[in-house]
Enzyme design. Structure first.
Site, mmCIF file in Angstrom:
data_model
loop_
_atom_site.group_PDB
_atom_site.id
_atom_site.type_symbol
_atom_site.label_atom_id
_atom_site.label_comp_id
_atom_site.label_asym_id
_atom_site.label_seq_id
_atom_site.Cartn_x
_atom_site.Cartn_y
_atom_site.Cartn_z
ATOM 1 N N GLU A 164 -9.225 -1.745 -6.109
ATOM 2 C CA GLU A 164 -9.151 -3.145 -5.685
ATOM 3 C C GLU A 164 -9.021 -4.029 -6.927
ATOM 4 O OE1 GLU A 164 -9.011 -6.683 -4.168
ATOM 5 O OE2 GLU A 164 -9.020 -4.957 -2.815
ATOM 6 N N CYS A 201 -0.361 -5.621 8.182
ATOM 7 C CA CYS A 201 -0.476 -6.922 8.845
ATOM 8 C C CYS A 201 0.891 -7.569 9.019
ATOM 9 C CB CYS A 201 -1.400 -7.849 8.062
ATOM 10 S SG CYS A 201 -0.882 -8.152 6.356
#
Length: 469
Positions: A335, A410
């Protein structure tokens, strides 16, 4: 060419696109019409012309579509922010449109061989969001108010009583604006770059008992912090209050750091039976219950894959990997946000993952390293931003030769594009599962499993027979 400002009578709307515009043809020209629904017959005024398409607005609704709701979603501000693009149609029709969006994206990209399942939903269309980022502006009387940006602009329209947010969010934001006005704290003005209070950022856990409030400011420190800290007394659910400094002339909302004023530097939530600390700077899905359903599907898709080393790219605070990983698995996460990586490490320990390693790095860059964590992963989960994965990242994932890749997306368009790229490097899937994490908006999430197809394999893919435990 159609004539600007001319009204064309009795136009039949044939479709709705994923931006919420009704679509029709007038004299062979495609016209996009805000607020129109498939099956409507309207008189349409052309408000924008182009060589191949135009934009129109309804001047008169001559015949209502059967897809229209008897009542709209009842936005108290007339949906001027443009967020609830499907507020005029039934929710069943919205789910059908989102399934078609995924199918259309696959067909457009040439991603063949996939079955798209019906969109899964728990049918909670109101107060499902656990996060709100309100820009702040000043009204004609000099009072601060909060809201959302109007479409394609930076004009703030009011958002009090938005049905997608928990009601307490409006109450807290209104209190902040009232107090800031009394303290003569100015609202940020994007044109001049002057003013202090830019955004009010709220996040809560599933039951609303734990709320974080962050004020994003164009200043080195928060003025009248003592007066503003009273918000924690007025709203005891606020257990994390602070500010983030953003003095850049950009569309980025949050600054790079968070300064705690009251409470603790995180809120706590439970997802898939796991406990997570969530800092204000960290990513966390905005729809708790639907995110849980999505992650449970991801776990199911990996349940018959014999893996020991699981890599979670774009891991955020570690939610997906921790919710999905089998007991005893070695878990790795990547991340780019340092505060999220800190949360992920703590969350892994908190939930019993002693064999977990998290790295603060760009996921795409790290994936391209040949020696990744000393040995290649057996399975990989990716949950990239709307831009999807770049070709080099897909090549790098394939080079690690995982038994399976679970792709959470998404954006159907970039997912479809990336599925074609994965097929070119030997990774194929057969079923795509859409989930409606954002009811009344044009967004839809999907999850799909990709596995390696060997040259002599006549099926879509093979998992391999050997276990790696």
């Amino acid at each position: 060419m159609l004539i600007k400002n001319k009204v064309y009578p009795d136009c039949t709307i044939s479709a709705i696109n994923n931006f919420g515009y009704g679509v029709c043809r007038i004299e062979g020209i495609v016209v996009f019409v805000a607020g129109a629904v498939s099956g409507d017959v309207c008189d349409i005024q052309i408000i924008k012309t182009n060589k191949t398409w135009c934009v129109g607005k309804i001047r008169a609704l001559r015949q209502r579509s059967s897809m229209r709701q008897e009542e709209t979603f009842c936005c108290p501000h007339g949906n001027h922010c443009g967020g609830c693009i499907y507020d005029a149609i039934t929710y069943e029709e919205e789910l059908r449109l989102k399934e078609n969006d995924v199918l259309h994206a696959l067909n457009k990209a040439g991603a063949t061989g996939f079955e798209v399942m019906p969109v899964f939903s728990n049918h909670q269309t109101a107060a499902y969001r656990n996060k709100a980022q309100y820009p702040v502006s000043t009204d004609q009387n000099g009072n601060l108010f909060f809201g959302f940006y109007a479409p394609r602009s930076h004009r703030v329209v009011p958002a009090i009583g938005c049905h997608l947010q928990p009601p307490i969010f409006s109450d807290i934001a209104a209190w902040v604006c009232h107090t800031a006005t009394q303290c003569k704290i100015s609202a940020y003005d994007e044109t001049s770059g002057k003013g202090v209070l830019r955004h009010i950022y709220l996040r809560c856990n599933a039951d609303g008992s734990d709320i974080s409030l962050t004020l994003i400011i164009n200043a080195s420190s928060l003025p009248h912090a003592h007066e503003l800290c009273r918000v924690c007394d007025v709203f005891p659910q606020i257990t994390c209050f602070g500010y983030s400094v953003n003095q850049t002339r950009s569309n980025v909302i949050m600054g790079k750091s968070f300064h705690l004023l009251r409470g603790k530097p995180y809120i706590t939530d439970v997802l898939c039976g796991n406990h997570f600390h969530i800092s204000p700077l960290s990513f966390y899905q905005v729809n708790h219950d639907m995110a849980q359903a999505l992650y449970e599907k991801a776990a199911e898709l990996l349940s018959d894959v014999p893996y020991h080393r699981l890599l979670d790219l774009y891991c955020g605070i570690g939610t997906i990997g921790i919710c999905v990983a089998k007991p005893g698995a070695v878990l790795y996460g990547v991340e780019v946000i340092e505060e999220a990586v800190k949360n992920a490490r703590e969350n892994a320990v908190r939930n019993g993952f002693s064999n977990a390693t998290y790295v603060c790095a760009d996921a795409a860059t790290l994936a391209k390293q040949k020696e990744l964590f000393g040995a290649p992963p057996d399975a990989i989960i990716v949950d990239p931003p709307r831009s999807g994965l770049d070709p080099a990242t897909i090549d790098a994932i394939a080079a690690h030769a995982p038994k399976a890749v679970v792709y959470i997306s998404c954006a159907p368009d970039t997912l479809a594009r990336d599925l074609v790229r994965f097929a070119a490097v030997g990774y194929h899937g057969d079923t795509i599962y859409p989930y409606d994490l954002f009811p009344r908006t044009g967004h839809v999430e999907t999850v799909v499993r990709l596995v390696r197809k060997t040259p002599d394999d006549n099926s879509h893919a093979t998992l391999g027979l050997e276990a790696s435990f």
